[in-house]
Write an enzyme that holds these catalytic residues in place. Structure first.
Site, short mmCIF file in Angstrom:
data_model
loop_
_atom_site.label_atom_id
_atom_site.label_comp_id
_atom_site.label_asym_id
_atom_site.label_seq_id
_atom_site.Cartn_x
_atom_site.Cartn_y
_atom_site.Cartn_z
N HIS B 324 0.80 -1.22 0.00
CA HIS B 324 0.00 0.00 0.00
C HIS B 324 0.83 1.27 0.00
O HIS B 324 0.36 2.32 -0.43
CB HIS B 324 -0.94 0.02 1.21
CG HIS B 324 -2.09 -0.90 1.05
ND1 HIS B 324 -2.03 -2.22 1.41
CD2 HIS B 324 -3.33 -0.71 0.54
CE1 HIS B 324 -3.18 -2.79 1.13
NE2 HIS B 324 -3.99 -1.91 0.61
N GLY B 325 2.05 1.18 0.48
CA GLY B 325 2.85 2.41 0.46
C GLY B 325 4.14 2.26 1.22
O GLY B 325 4.29 1.35 2.04
#
Lengths: 311, 478
Positions: B324-325
Site C-alpha cells: 500500500h505504500g
C-alpha cells in the site's frame, strides 16, 4: 443496442431536465459569483476585485445619476483578486458581458496594486495566471440562465447547498445587479479580529509572492481602450485600512503615478480615494461595510457628475 | 483521468461509440482502440509515465514468450521478469523509503549518512500494472495460462482503462481470454454495468468524498477534538476508504461491462465479515488472492507445519501492508491484521465462516452479530495506523481518544446530519444484498417503472448530495 441507447438517452434527458429545473432555484445565496454568470449582456459595468464587488453599489449609482442619465443601469461585474485581476481572462469575460451595441455607457474600473500584479514566478506569462483555472477562465457561457456549465465546473459544494442556503438565514447575498452584500457582526472586537487576520494574510501570503505584471497593466490599458468605444471610463482606487495601504505601497511604490499616466494617455479621470479611509467603516480592513459602500458609491457618483460638468 | 470527472464522461461516450459502431466488426481493431484509449486515459495525468507503462508491458510480454518457449531457462526468465517489475516498484515507490530508513538506522548507531533522495512523482497505479505483469509470467511459468503472441492483446490485459489505476488486479487466465474472444453487445450486461456505475458513484461522491473533509479535519487536529469526535473520525475513515475503493471497483466493473468484459469481484461486503479471516476473503480480494497464490502457497502455505504457517502469514500480511505504500504505518497495519488472524490459523478456525451470512433471516443471530461487530471494531482500530502519517501519530490518536475530553460542544456542519442517513441507507441496501451481490438491489423492483424510479432516485441523490471537487481515489496513490 437500440433499446439500450434509447433508454439511456431518455434517462439522461430526464436527469438533465431535473438538473435544469433544479438550477432554476439557484439565486444570490448560492455563492459569490453564480448570478453574475446568469444575467444577459450589460451596458454599464463596474469592474475590479472583491473590493469593488462589495464596495460599489449599482443602485446607488443609478439613483444618483438618474436625473442626468435616466436610462443608465449599472451592473457590478467584479470578482476577487484571484478571479478578476486585469488580464486576458478578465478582458475576454468583459467582452462577453458587455452589450456590443452599448453607447454612452459608464464604466468604473476599480484598481489597486494587486489587480495588476500576480503571484506567478514569471509575472508576464499569462499561461500560468491563476484565474485561468478559476470560474472566469473555465466558463465559456457567462450570460445563461440557468447556467449549468458554471454549476458543473465551478460550484464547489454539494448542490443541495443551493436549496439549503436559499431557505436558511445567510450572511451573504449576491444581488441581481451584481453587488455582493455581506452582513457580519460589526462590533469592535469582531472587526479588529477580522482586520488583523486580513492584514496578516496579505502580509504573509500575498505580499512576499506578488510582483507587478506589465502584461496585466497592458491589459488594463486594453480594457480601457475597448470600453472607451462604448462610453465614459473612470478609474477608481477605493479606500482601504492604512495597514493594507502600507502593504500596497510596499508592493508597488509608484502605483498612483502609473495609473495617473494611464489615465492621461487615455484621457479619462482617475478618482483616488485611498487617503479617505478614516471616513469609512471596513468589514476586515480590505472590504467596505455596506453602509460605507453606499457612502463611497455616492461619492463616486458625485465625482462623475462633477467631472461631467467640467467637460 | 478521474472517473468522477466531466472529461471521463465525454471520453467514455466517445470510446463506447467507436467500439460498438465503428470497430465492432473487427476484433483486432476493437482491441487496438482499447489499447489507444487506455493510453489516452492514463496519459491524461502525465503522458511521461506512458513510457514507463509501455516499457513494463513490452518487457513482460517478451519474457512471457521466452519463458514459455524455453526448455531449461524458465527460472532465469521468471527471475528476470520479476526483477524488472520489482525493480520498477522499488525505484519509483520504495527507494526514498529505503534510503530514509537506512539513514535512520545508521543514525541509531551514531553513524551519519546522507543518502541521495529521488525527486520524482509516484506514477499512478504502478502497483496495479506491475502486479498484472507478474501474475501473467507466474501463470505461464506454472502452466496455468498460455502466452499470447499478440502484443496488443497483452497490452489491453495490462492497461485496460477501467482497471489500470486501481484494479481489480486481474489474472491472465481470467481477462486475457476475454480480450482474445469476439465480444457481442449484451443489453443485460450493459444495463447491469450502468447500475454498477451508479452505485459506485453513490459510494464515491456522496459518501466517501463527503466524509473526506470531515475525516481530514479530525485526523489533522487531534489535539482539539473531543474523544467522541476522534471515535467518529475512525468510524468515518473506515467507511470512507471502503466507499472510495469499492466505489471505484464498482465503476470499473460497470464500465468494463459496457465493453463486454467481466472483471474480478474485488469486494464482497467486507464489513459484514464474522471474523478477520472472512474479512480478508471479502476485502480487496484480487490483492489478497494474488499474495495467496503467488507468495503464500509457493512458500508452503499452511501445509508445512505451524511454524511455517505463522511465518508465511506474517510475510504476506507485511507484504500486503507494504504494497500500500512506503511507510512503516502500512507495514504495521498489515502486521496488526496478521496478529488478528494468527489465533484463527493456529486454532484452525480460519475457515469457519465461509458460508452465507444470516442465510435464512433478515437479521443476524446473536453470535453472527457479535462476530460482525467485533471484526468491524478491530478493523477500524487498524485503520488508525493506515490513515496516520506515522506510527507515533497513530499511537497519539489512540491516546487522545481516552485522554481528551469526551464531549465538547461544537458547531456541526449540515453534512454531519445527512451523512449518517446515507451511510445507514448504504449498509441497509448492502445487507439486503449480502449473499448475492449488489446487482440484486435493482432486482428487488419487479416493476420496471419502479426500477427506473430507483435509478433516478440514486441519480438525484448523487447530483444533490455528491461532492464534485474531483477528489482522486485513495487507492490511486498505491
Amino acid at each position: 443496442m437500440k433499446i439500450f441507447l434509447t433508454k439511456i438517452f431518455f434517462f439522461s434527458l430526464a436527469v438533465v431536465i431535473f438538473f435544469f429545473l433544479f438550477a432554476l432555484l439557484a439565486d444570490g445565496h448560492a455563492d459569490h459569483f453564480y448570478l453574475r454568470f446568469t444575467t444577459p449582456r450589460q451596458n454599464s459595468l463596474i469592474l475590479g476585485s472583491s473590493r469593488a464587488a462589495q464596495g460599489i453599489i449599482p443602485d446607488v449609482l443609478d439613483s444618483a445619476l438618474t436625473k442626468d442619465y435616466p436610462y443608465q443601469k449599472f451592473y457590478n461585474f467584479s470578482f476577487t483578486i484571484a478571479h478578476s485581476p486585469y488580464g486576458p481572462v478578465y478582458y475576454n469575460a468583459i467582452c462577453k458581458k458587455l452589450n456590443p451595441n452599448s453607447k454612452n455607457a459608464f464604466f468604473i474600473l476599480a484598481v489597486d496594486p494587486w489587480s495588476i500584479s500576480t503571484a506567478q514566478k514569471n509575472p508576464n506569462d499569462s499561461s500560468t495566471f491563476i484565474e485561468n483555472r478559476l470560474a472566469l477562465g473555465q466558463t465559456h457561457f457567462i450570460n445563461l440562465n440557468p447556467n449549468l456549465e458554471y454549476l458543473v465546473k465551478n460550484y464547489d459544494e454539494p448542490f443541495m447547498q443551493i436549496i439549503y442556503k436559499k431557505f436558511t438565514k445567510h450572511d451573504e447575498l449576491l444581488h441581481k445587479n451584481g453587488w455582493l452584500e455581506i452582513n457580519v457582526p460589526m462590533d469592535s472586537i469582531s472587526v479588529l479580529k477580522r482586520t488583523r487576520a486580513k492584514i496578516n494574510d496579505y502580509a504573509n501570503n500575498n505580499l512576499p509572492y506578488y510582483h507587478f505584471s506589465s502584461l496585466r497593466l497592458r491589459y488594463l490599458d486594453k480594457t480601457i481602450k475597448m470600453l472607451n468605444q462604448h462610453g465614459k471610463v473612470y478609474i477608481v482606487r477605493l479606500p482601504v485600512h492604512p495597514e493594507i495601504l502600507k502593504l500596497e505601497e510596499t508592493l508597488m511604490p509608484g502605483f498612483d503615478d502609473t495609473i495617473a499616466r494611464l489615465s492621461n494617455i487615455n484621457n479619462i479621470p482617475y478618482f483616488n480615494l485611498k487617503d479617505s479611509s478614516k471616513h469609512y467603516q471596513f468589514v476586515d480592513g480590505n472590504h467596505l461595510y455596506k453602509n460605507s459602500s453606499k457612502a463611497v458609491t455616492a461619492d463616486i457618483a458625485n465625482l462623475i457628475l462633477k467631472n461631467k460638468n467640467l467637460e | 483521468m478521474l472517473f468522477n470527472s466531466f472529461d471521463f464522461a465525454v471520453f467514455l461516450v466517445i470510446v463506447f461509440f467507436l467500439y460498438w459502431f465503428v470497430f465492432s466488426k473487427n476484433l483486432k481493431l476493437q482491441n487496438f482502440l482499447l489499447f489507444v484509449s487506455s493510453y489516452v486515459f492514463y496519459g491524461w495525468w502525465d503522458w511521461r509515465f506512458l513510457i514507463l507503462l509501455f516499457i513494463s508491458t513490452i518487457i513482460d510480454f517478451f519474457f512471457g514468450l521466452l519463458l514459455y518457449n524455453s526448455q531449461n531457462r524458465k527460472k532465469l526468465f521468471l527471475f528476470l521478469s520479476v526483477l524488472n517489475n520489482i525493480g520498477i516498484l522499488a525505484f519509483f515507490k520504495y527507494y526514498n523509503f529505503f534510503a530514509a530508513s537506512f539513514k535512520e538506522l545508521l543514525a541509531h548507531f551514531r553513524f551519519h549518512a546522507e543518502p541521495y533522495f529521488l525527486d520524482i512523482v509516484l506514477p499512478v497505479g504502478i502497483s496495479f500494472y506491475t502486479f498484472h505483469g507478474m501474475s501473467y509470467v507466474f501463470d505461464i511459468y506454472r502452466g496455468k495460462t498460455l502466452p499470447t503472441k499478440n502484443f496488443i492483446d497483452y497490452a489491453v490485459f495490462v492497461c485496460f482503462f477501467p482497471l489500470l489505476v486501481a484494479g481489480p488486479i486481474e489474472r491472465a487466465w481470467h481477462l486475457l481470454p476475454q480480450v482474445q474472444k469476439k465480444r457481442e453487445f449484451s443489453y443485460t450486461q450493459s444495463i447491469q454495468g450502468m447500475q454498477l456505475i451508479l452505485w459506485g458513484f453513490f459510494k464515491k461522491v456522496v459518501i466517501a468524498d463527503s466524509l473526506a473533509p470531515i475525516v481530514d479535519n479530525i485526523f489533522s487536529n487531534t489535539v482539539s477534538q473531543s474523544g467522541l469526535f476522534l471515535i467518529i473520525g475512525v468510524l468515518y475513515f473506515s467507511i470512507q476508504i471502503y466507499c472510495d475503493f469499492s466505489g471505484y471497483t464498482d465503476i470499473a466493473r460497470g464500465t468494463a461491462r459496457l465493453f463486454g468484459f467481466e472483471l474480478l469481484v474485488n469486494f464482497r461486503f467486507p464489513y459484514f465479515s464474522r471474523d478477520i479471516a472472512e474479512f480478508w476473503r471479502r476485502w480487496h480480494i484480487s490483492l489478497s488472492s494474488w499474495f495467496r497464490d503467488y507468495v503464500y502457497v509457493p512458500l508452503g502455505g499452511s501445509k508445512e507445519g505451524t511454524f511455517k504457517a505463522i511465518r508465511n502469514t506474517l510475510i504476506i500480511f507485511a507484504l500486503s501492508g507494504f504494497w500500500h505504500g512506503a511507510n512503516w504505518t502500512f507495514i504495521f497495519w498489515g502486521l496488526l491484521h496478521a496478529i488478528y488472524f494468527l489465533p484463527l490459523l493456529i486454532l484452525k478456525k480460519n475457515r469457519t465462516n465461509i458460508g452465507p451470512i444470516a442465510p435464512n433471516s433478515m437479521l443476524p443471530g446473536f453470535r453472527e452479530f457479535f462476530g460482525i461487530f467485533t471484526t468491524f471494531i478491530i478493523v477500524c482500530f487498524a485503520w488508525i495506523f493506515f490513515r496516520a502519517a506515522n506510527l507515533s501519530e497513530g499511537l497519539n490518536y489512540i491516546n487522545r481518544i481516552f485522554t481528551n475530553k469526551f464531549y465538547i460542544k461544537q458547531k456541526i456542519d449540515i453534512e454531519m446530519y445527512y451523512l449518517p442517513l446515507f451511510i445507514l441507507f448504504l449498509f441497509t441496501i448492502e445487507w439486503s444484498c449480502r449473499n448475492q451481490g449488489i446487482e440484486q438491489f435493482f432486482y428487488f423492483f419487479k416493476n420496471r417503472y419502479l426500477k427506473y424510479a430507483a435509478c433516478f432516485f440514486l441519480v438525484v441523490i448523487i447530483i444533490l448530495f455528491g461532492s464534485f471537487k474531483q477528489n482522486a481515489f485513495i487507492y490511486f496513490q498505491f
